[in-house]
Enzyme design. Sequence first.
Site: not given
Length: 484
Positions: A204-205, A207-208, A210, A212, A226, A322
């Site tokens: 699904l997408g 970042g650096g 991990g 998902v 995740k 965050d």
Amino acid sequence: MFDKDQLDWEVGSSALQGLAPGDERPGNETCPRDLGSNACHSTYSTCQATSAQYNTGYVCRCHDGYQGNPYLSDGCQDIDECSLPDKCFANCTNLPGKYLCQCPTGTFGNPYIQDGCIRSQGLIIGLGIGSGAMLVLLVLGATAITHKIKIRRKKKIRQRFFKQNRGNLLQQLVCQSADIAERMIVTLDELEKATNNFDKARELGGGGHGMVYKGILSTLHVVAIKKSKIVIQREINDFINEVAILSQTNHRNIVKLIGCCLETEVPLLVYEFISNGTLHNHLHTKALVSLPWIDRLRIAVEIARALAYLHSLVSMPIIHRDVKSPNILLDDNLTVKLSDFGASRYIPIDQTGVDTTVQGTFGYLDPMYYSTGHLTEKSDVYSFGVILIELLTRKKPVSYRSPQGYSLVNHFVTLLSEGNLAQILDPQVDKEGSGEVVDVALLAAICVKFISQDRPIMRQVEMTLESIYAAMEYRSSDMTDESD
């Protein structure tokens, strides 16, 4: 008597008359017994009738396969043909009075001549096939054993990670007197099946740190899983921390944690699946028009509700740390689901903040926290103020730079103070909005003040936005009624 023509001994006797010369009788059985004694004394001998010019009688001979003196007892001895040269060129077995000569197993031919036995091609093929089959069996056996060892080793590793992560998780929860229910534990096998072994097509997408994945559990629930890309202690701590926090939250604008898998070095987290992407995706499209202003304002209200809940309505206050548009999920109704609590921290009730290693995202990060390392709930207020500016301007806080080199926050505050807000507003907001746009802009400016004590608390921000949104809804309904 001695027959000089035959150069042989002959026993004179009339008992063998009637036999043709050369006819034989066994020595000890039917040879004549002249003078009360048989001359052929050896067991393995025979008497042979003779007929000469001057006499008639018989001579003694050893049987075939024996040699020696037939006139003596045991005078005829077995011949060991196997020890004689040129008798047998293969497997030789000596027997009484004879011998057995055979080609070795797997060969055929004449064993009585040199190189007379030839190897059977069928046997060679058979041996080859047999050897090949044996080799295949050995390979299959070795593969099966290796597979079993790998499964056993994998199982032990999973058990070790489970104990390690569960211990860390329980330690996090001790101070809360909370219980992580067994229903929240999901096996790695279940998640591998749910994601088709974490197939790239299910991503699904991420970042650096991990990725998902979309998955379907055996219960047919659609979930988001995740998974960390890297294995460092901080990642492990963050994932454990997220489980600990989300297991204790219950709010409609906070993503729901369904479960976790503790069988990997970094735990896997299983959330409710939110189908409509992130606020960041909806705002920063290439299209000229994005989310309607009224939806943006409602989204701001819902984010404020979630943060106010974390700061003041849970047993121990939680700082998200965050807050940013990529961490704001939206469902099909554009309802907010605040996510990613890996960096979140508890704040003891008797304290206003904690000193930590700085974490967050530049552009949204509280400058006061960045310079001191002291984390308070006002750090979330600052980040929320940046999101308000992002909703008003539709510009990216991380990468935006003004012609003068200002960040988005500094440029926005400067233009607002100069009365030039329209220069940085999203044209769609300027068109769809009214006086409440300035109210939201002023609230954003207060939230992003450098000195944390000058910022409001999230509960105040929430109440202010609720009133602004209610007034806007009321005005919108009035306009609808007038048009009708």
